[in-house]
Design a protein around this motif. Structure first.
Motif, PDB file in Angstrom:
ATOM      1  N   UNK A  66       0.777  -1.280   0.076  1.00  0.00           N
ATOM      2  CA  UNK A  66       0.149  -0.183   0.009  1.00  0.00           C
ATOM      3  C   UNK A  66       0.980   1.296   0.059  1.00  0.00           C
ATOM      4  N   UNK A  67       1.786   1.284   1.036  1.00  0.00           N
ATOM      5  CA  UNK A  67       2.656   2.414   1.204  1.00  0.00           C
ATOM      6  C   UNK A  67       3.729   2.512  -0.029  1.00  0.00           C
ATOM      7  N   UNK A  68       4.139   1.625  -0.685  1.00  0.00           N
ATOM      8  CA  UNK A  68       4.819   1.330  -1.883  1.00  0.00           C
ATOM      9  C   UNK A  68       4.431   1.891  -3.144  1.00  0.00           C
ATOM     10  N   UNK A  69       3.110   1.523  -3.503  1.00  0.00           N
ATOM     11  CA  UNK A  69       2.525   1.370  -4.681  1.00  0.00           C
ATOM     12  C   UNK A  69       1.127   2.368  -4.689  1.00  0.00           C
ATOM     13  N   UNK A  70       0.517   2.550  -3.505  1.00  0.00           N
ATOM     14  CA  UNK A  70      -0.773   3.240  -3.577  1.00  0.00           C
ATOM     15  C   UNK A  70      -0.510   4.765  -2.818  1.00  0.00           C
ATOM     16  N   UNK A  71      -0.263   4.826  -1.672  1.00  0.00           N
ATOM     17  CA  UNK A  71      -0.181   6.195  -0.917  1.00  0.00           C
ATOM     18  C   UNK A  71       1.287   6.639  -1.050  1.00  0.00           C
ATOM     19  N   UNK A  72       2.480   5.645  -1.343  1.00  0.00           N
ATOM     20  CA  UNK A  72       3.467   6.292  -1.722  1.00  0.00           C
ATOM     21  C   UNK A  72       4.379   7.065  -0.702  1.00  0.00           C
ATOM     22  N   UNK A  75       9.081   6.108   3.981  1.00  0.00           N
ATOM     23  CA  UNK A  75       9.483   5.602   5.207  1.00  0.00           C
ATOM     24  C   UNK A  75       8.387   4.493   5.772  1.00  0.00           C
ATOM     25  N   UNK A  76       7.003   4.727   5.609  1.00  0.00           N
ATOM     26  CA  UNK A  76       6.090   3.600   5.942  1.00  0.00           C
ATOM     27  C   UNK A  76       6.204   2.428   5.295  1.00  0.00           C
ATOM     28  N   UNK A  77       6.826   2.540   3.840  1.00  0.00           N
ATOM     29  CA  UNK A  77       6.987   1.248   3.230  1.00  0.00           C
ATOM     30  C   UNK A  77       8.166   0.527   3.942  1.00  0.00           C
ATOM     31  N   UNK A  78       9.093   1.202   3.921  1.00  0.00           N
ATOM     32  CA  UNK A  78      10.378   0.547   4.617  1.00  0.00           C
ATOM     33  C   UNK A  78       9.990  -0.019   5.841  1.00  0.00           C
ATOM     34  N   UNK A  79       9.236   0.501   6.684  1.00  0.00           N
ATOM     35  CA  UNK A  79       8.916   0.296   8.096  1.00  0.00           C
ATOM     36  C   UNK A  79       8.318  -1.081   8.099  1.00  0.00           C
ATOM     37  N   UNK A  80       7.312  -1.257   7.149  1.00  0.00           N
ATOM     38  CA  UNK A  80       6.463  -2.343   6.675  1.00  0.00           C
ATOM     39  C   UNK A  80       7.283  -3.333   6.399  1.00  0.00           C
ATOM     40  N   UNK A  81       8.094  -3.366   5.485  1.00  0.00           N
ATOM     41  CA  UNK A  81       9.154  -4.186   4.862  1.00  0.00           C
ATOM     42  C   UNK A  81      10.104  -4.762   5.911  1.00  0.00           C
ATOM     43  N   UNK A  82      10.283  -3.974   6.630  1.00  0.00           N
ATOM     44  CA  UNK A  82      11.124  -4.425   8.000  1.00  0.00           C
ATOM     45  C   UNK A  82      10.663  -5.314   8.897  1.00  0.00           C
ATOM     46  N   UNK A  83       9.458  -5.055   9.184  1.00  0.00           N
ATOM     47  CA  UNK A  83       8.553  -6.019   9.986  1.00  0.00           C
ATOM     48  C   UNK A  83       8.468  -7.252   9.306  1.00  0.00           C
ATOM     49  N   UNK A  84       7.845  -7.337   7.922  1.00  0.00           N
ATOM     50  CA  UNK A  84       7.621  -8.330   7.262  1.00  0.00           C
ATOM     51  C   UNK A  84       9.051  -9.140   7.187  1.00  0.00           C
TER      52      UNK A  84
END
Length: 206
Positions: A66-72, A75-84
């Motif tokens: 979502x944060x990588x491709x939709x909301x863009x 920082x939030x995308x990297x954080x979500x990726x870290x948890x994943x």
């Protein structure tokens, strides 16, 4: 250097607790909770459902996309990726440990008298060590605490509550819980170290 000492301390403390629990606490505690009131066990069954790794893996992946491709929001995308990544890494390592240990679950002890490690075990009854639910919630709690330090206390209390439910339901021994917590915490810290080495920032002040 400080992080390495913290990781070493977590490993040492959990290792000692695992050993003590295996020899002195596991069976008495399992016997106690086996005879627990069914009403309490029903509550524990609800609580333990929050320890299923799939929810955290799917949720963090969905947020990353979502944060990588939709909301863009980078920082939030990297954080979500870290948890994943932390959850996936910890899960793979945990299942390797489960297979290597081949530990009998409490159900195997009460039904057949089997206690301990059979090594290279396949099947639900011989994959007790470490606890997967506990690993998942402690990986999540540690990763989220790294991202949001102020949430640390409630996150780890949440993880501890779910961990307790595994023992209450006699799905795991207490030593399985300590081991699962160690895997979760250390794997999240290892992934953070990897991100740091790659200079991938997870916080605005990083």
């Amino acid at each position: 250097m400080k992080k390495k000492w913290i990781a070493a301390g977590v490993f040492a403390v959990c290792s000692v607790l695992v050993c003590i629990s295996y020899f002195y606490w596991d069976l008495p505690i399992a016997y106690y909770f086996r005879q627990l009131d069914p009403g309490m066990k029903k509550i524990a069954e609800v609580v333990t459902g929050f320890g299923i790794a799939t929810w955290y893996i799917a949720g963090s992946l969905a947020l990353f996309l979502f944060f990588r491709y939709v909301y863009k929001n980078e920082l939030h995308a990297v954080r979500a990726l870290f948890v994943f990544v932390a959850l996936i890494f910890a899960g793979v390592l945990l299942n390797l440990f489960k297979w290597l240990a081949g530990r009998h679950r409490p159900i195997d002890y009460f039904a057949h008298g089997y206690y301990g490690f059979g090594f290279f075990g396949i099947g639900h009854e011989v994959t007790s060590f470490p606890s997967g639910h506990v690993q998942a919630v402690f990986t999540f709690a540690t990763a989220m605490t790294i991202l949001f330090p102020r949430w640390g206390v409630p996150l780890f209390l949440y993880a501890a509550l779910i961990s307790a439910s595994r023992v209450i339901l006699t799905a795991h021994y207490l030593s399985d819980v300590f081991a699962g917590a160690a895997v979760g915490i250390l794997c999240a810290m290892a992934v953070k170290y990897f991100f740091d080495r790659r200079q991938i920032k997870l916080r605005r002040d990083a």
